[in-house]
Design an enzyme around this catalytic site. Structure first.
Site, PDB file in Angstrom:
ATOM      1  N   ARG A 140      -2.385 -21.807  33.031  1.00 49.38           N
ATOM      2  CA  ARG A 140      -1.069 -21.642  34.084  1.00 49.38           C
ATOM      3  C   ARG A 140      -0.825 -22.731  34.792  1.00 49.38           C
ATOM      4  O   ARG A 140       0.216 -23.274  35.421  1.00 49.38           O
ATOM      5  CB  ARG A 140      -1.222 -20.388  35.008  1.00 49.38           C
ATOM      6  CG  ARG A 140      -1.375 -19.180  34.261  1.00 49.38           C
ATOM      7  CD  ARG A 140      -1.062 -17.936  35.384  1.00 49.38           C
ATOM      8  NE  ARG A 140      -1.494 -16.499  34.893  1.00 49.38           N
ATOM      9  CZ  ARG A 140      -0.592 -15.759  34.152  1.00 49.38           C
ATOM     10  NH1 ARG A 140       0.450 -16.434  33.882  1.00 49.38           N
ATOM     11  NH2 ARG A 140      -1.172 -14.666  33.656  1.00 49.38           N
TER      12      ARG A 140
ATOM     13  N   ASP B  69      11.326 -12.400  25.718  1.00 46.22           N
ATOM     14  CA  ASP B  69      10.936 -12.265  24.468  1.00 46.22           C
ATOM     15  C   ASP B  69      11.742 -11.208  23.614  1.00 46.22           C
ATOM     16  O   ASP B  69      12.927 -11.329  23.324  1.00 46.22           O
ATOM     17  CB  ASP B  69       9.347 -12.331  24.601  1.00 46.22           C
ATOM     18  CG  ASP B  69       8.682 -12.251  23.265  1.00 46.22           C
ATOM     19  OD1 ASP B  69       9.306 -12.881  22.139  1.00 46.22           O
ATOM     20  OD2 ASP B  69       7.423 -11.741  23.024  1.00 46.22           O
TER      21      ASP B  69
ATOM     22  N   LYS C 156      13.552 -16.434  24.293  1.00 45.59           N
ATOM     23  CA  LYS C 156      13.237 -16.489  22.962  1.00 45.59           C
ATOM     24  C   LYS C 156      14.470 -15.693  22.298  1.00 45.59           C
ATOM     25  O   LYS C 156      14.005 -14.353  22.021  1.00 45.59           O
ATOM     26  CB  LYS C 156      11.772 -15.890  22.326  1.00 45.59           C
ATOM     27  CG  LYS C 156      10.735 -16.738  23.041  1.00 45.59           C
ATOM     28  CD  LYS C 156       9.577 -16.295  22.676  1.00 45.59           C
ATOM     29  CE  LYS C 156       8.301 -16.522  23.088  1.00 45.59           C
ATOM     30  NZ  LYS C 156       7.118 -16.101  22.737  1.00 45.59           N
TER      31      LYS C 156
ATOM     32  N   PHE D   3       4.562 -19.285  20.578  1.00 49.89           N
ATOM     33  CA  PHE D   3       3.903 -18.822  21.743  1.00 49.89           C
ATOM     34  C   PHE D   3       3.530 -20.125  22.491  1.00 49.89           C
ATOM     35  O   PHE D   3       3.210 -21.105  22.101  1.00 49.89           O
ATOM     36  CB  PHE D   3       2.358 -18.177  21.230  1.00 49.89           C
ATOM     37  CG  PHE D   3       1.664 -17.632  22.561  1.00 49.89           C
ATOM     38  CD1 PHE D   3       2.068 -16.569  23.175  1.00 49.89           C
ATOM     39  CD2 PHE D   3       0.591 -18.473  23.070  1.00 49.89           C
ATOM     40  CE1 PHE D   3       1.540 -16.217  24.252  1.00 49.89           C
ATOM     41  CE2 PHE D   3      -0.041 -18.117  24.151  1.00 49.89           C
ATOM     42  CZ  PHE D   3       0.379 -16.906  24.870  1.00 49.89           C
ATOM     43  N   ILE D   4       3.922 -19.907  23.924  1.00 50.19           N
ATOM     44  CA  ILE D   4       4.232 -21.045  24.756  1.00 50.19           C
ATOM     45  C   ILE D   4       3.034 -20.877  26.090  1.00 50.19           C
ATOM     46  O   ILE D   4       2.780 -19.601  26.204  1.00 50.19           O
ATOM     47  CB  ILE D   4       5.457 -20.785  25.636  1.00 50.19           C
ATOM     48  CG1 ILE D   4       6.405 -21.205  24.461  1.00 50.19           C
ATOM     49  CG2 ILE D   4       5.573 -21.918  26.757  1.00 50.19           C
ATOM     50  CD1 ILE D   4       6.690 -22.334  23.743  1.00 50.19           C
TER      51      ILE D   4
ATOM     52  N   GLU E 126      12.060 -14.856  36.241  1.00 48.51           N
ATOM     53  CA  GLU E 126      11.284 -14.433  34.893  1.00 48.51           C
ATOM     54  C   GLU E 126      10.620 -15.719  34.239  1.00 48.51           C
ATOM     55  O   GLU E 126      11.634 -16.745  34.202  1.00 48.51           O
ATOM     56  CB  GLU E 126      11.864 -13.313  34.165  1.00 48.51           C
ATOM     57  CG  GLU E 126      11.032 -12.909  32.716  1.00 48.51           C
ATOM     58  CD  GLU E 126       9.562 -12.283  33.269  1.00 48.51           C
ATOM     59  OE1 GLU E 126       8.739 -12.830  33.877  1.00 48.51           O
ATOM     60  OE2 GLU E 126       9.518 -11.032  32.724  1.00 48.51           O
ATOM     61  N   ASP E 127       9.889 -15.818  33.760  1.00 43.87           N
ATOM     62  CA  ASP E 127       9.110 -16.877  32.609  1.00 43.87           C
ATOM     63  C   ASP E 127       9.649 -16.871  31.431  1.00 43.87           C
ATOM     64  O   ASP E 127      10.514 -17.623  31.108  1.00 43.87           O
ATOM     65  CB  ASP E 127       7.630 -16.950  32.873  1.00 43.87           C
ATOM     66  CG  ASP E 127       6.936 -15.681  32.393  1.00 43.87           C
ATOM     67  OD1 ASP E 127       7.607 -14.648  32.019  1.00 43.87           O
ATOM     68  OD2 ASP E 127       5.737 -15.654  32.214  1.00 43.87           O
TER      69      ASP E 127
HETATM   70  P1  5GP Z   1       9.255  -8.961  26.572  1.00 46.47           P
HETATM   71  O1  5GP Z   1       9.219  -7.832  27.375  1.00 46.47           O
HETATM   72  O2  5GP Z   1      10.451  -9.840  26.806  1.00 46.47           O
HETATM   73  O3  5GP Z   1       8.727  -8.925  25.247  1.00 46.47           O
HETATM   74  O4  5GP Z   1       7.994  -9.960  27.253  1.00 46.47           O
HETATM   75  C1  5GP Z   1       8.221 -10.867  28.247  1.00 46.47           C
HETATM   76  C2  5GP Z   1       6.717 -10.998  28.972  1.00 46.47           C
HETATM   77  O5  5GP Z   1       5.858 -11.457  27.755  1.00 46.47           O
HETATM   78  C3  5GP Z   1       6.956 -12.326  29.724  1.00 46.47           C
HETATM   79  O6  5GP Z   1       7.173 -12.201  30.837  1.00 46.47           O
HETATM   80  C4  5GP Z   1       5.636 -12.849  29.444  1.00 46.47           C
HETATM   81  O7  5GP Z   1       4.701 -12.652  30.351  1.00 46.47           O
HETATM   82  C5  5GP Z   1       5.087 -12.527  28.166  1.00 46.47           C
HETATM   83  N1  5GP Z   1       5.351 -13.473  26.991  1.00 46.47           N
HETATM   84  C6  5GP Z   1       6.380 -13.525  26.140  1.00 46.47           C
HETATM   85  N2  5GP Z   1       6.203 -14.502  25.360  1.00 46.47           N
HETATM   86  C7  5GP Z   1       5.284 -15.373  25.798  1.00 46.47           C
HETATM   87  C8  5GP Z   1       4.743 -16.619  25.658  1.00 46.47           C
HETATM   88  O8  5GP Z   1       5.331 -17.211  24.337  1.00 46.47           O
HETATM   89  N3  5GP Z   1       3.779 -17.126  26.244  1.00 46.47           N
HETATM   90  C9  5GP Z   1       3.094 -16.453  27.076  1.00 46.47           C
HETATM   91  N4  5GP Z   1       2.060 -16.909  27.928  1.00 46.47           N
HETATM   92  N5  5GP Z   1       3.554 -15.159  27.628  1.00 46.47           N
HETATM   93  C10 5GP Z   1       4.681 -14.788  26.840  1.00 46.47           C
END
Ligand code: 5GP
Length: 183
Positions: free
Chosen positions: A170, A108, A136, A157-158, A104-105
């Site tokens: 990207r 959050d 995060k 935010f990245i 995963e990237d």
């Molecule tokens: P979560 O379900 O953990 O809240 O979010 C995960 C997904 O939200 C990540 O796979 C990504 O696609 C998106 N995401 C969360 N934080 C960021 C960020 O800082 N930048 C970007 N571009 N996408 C994010």
């Protein structure tokens, strides 16, 4: 010199450069190799954001008898999470008895990670591990802890290195952080 960039009207500053990223990808790859050497891992890349990390990581892990598959989930709109995780593309491969590593990237809130662990865990893999480029930690709403983390970062935010702002950025080889991000 100001190395900030503007994407879709928002300002971003340099955060992690390609050398730092490559060094941490190498470290995570060696941890995965140590844990899965001699097995036939199935790497599951979470589209779209993890495609670049997955390509670099899988090459560094260097286990020839491994395979790659893709899933797609979405929870973000612009720079904010919607809190609702949607599966946009599921997995066709049979993962029963396989050693699975999700790639995963960003973790959050952890909602996407938990949903994937639940969905894939129900399909009886021999083992299920989770690798993320960025974690995060302070944004967690779930307490989810990834097995492998390249970087632990604050709740900013990245973009770049696979991560987007509404589909853009990207392609950037380095990672940038949104200036004045109000979480
Ligand atoms: P979560 O379900 O953990 O809240 O979010 C995960 C997904 O939200 C990540 O796979 C990504 O696609 C998106 N995401 C969360 N934080 C960021 C960020 O800082 N930048 C970007 N571009 N996408 C994010």
């Amino acid at each position: 010199m100001d190395k900030s960039i503007t994407v879709n009207g928002l300002r971003f500053s340099p955060y992690l450069d390609r050398e730092q990223i490559a060094a941490e990808v190498k470290r995570v790859a060696s941890e995965i190799r140590r844990d899965l050497e001699g097995r036939r891992p199935l790497f599951i890349c979470v589209l779209t954001g993890a495609f670049m990390f997955a390509a670099d990581l899988i090459r560094e892990v260097g286990i020839t008898d491994s395979s790659v598959a893709f899933v797609r989930y979405s929870s973000y709109e612009g720079t904010q999470t919607t809190g609702e995780v949607k599966q946009l593309m599921g997995l066709k491969e049979d993962i029963e008895g396989r050693d699975v590593v999700i790639i995963e990237d960003i973790v959050d809130t952890g909602l996407t990670a938990c949903k994937m662990m639940e969905d894939l865990g129900a399909r009886k893999p021999a083992s299920l591990r989770f690798a993320t480029l960025l974690h995060k930690k302070e944004s967690s709403r779930t307490g989810f802890v990834p097995d492998y983390v390249a970087f632990t970062i604050p709740s900013d935010f990245i973009i770049g290195y696979g991560l987007d702002l509404d589909g853009s950025a990207r392609n950037l080889p380095d990672i940038y952080v949104h200036e004045d991000y109000d979480n």
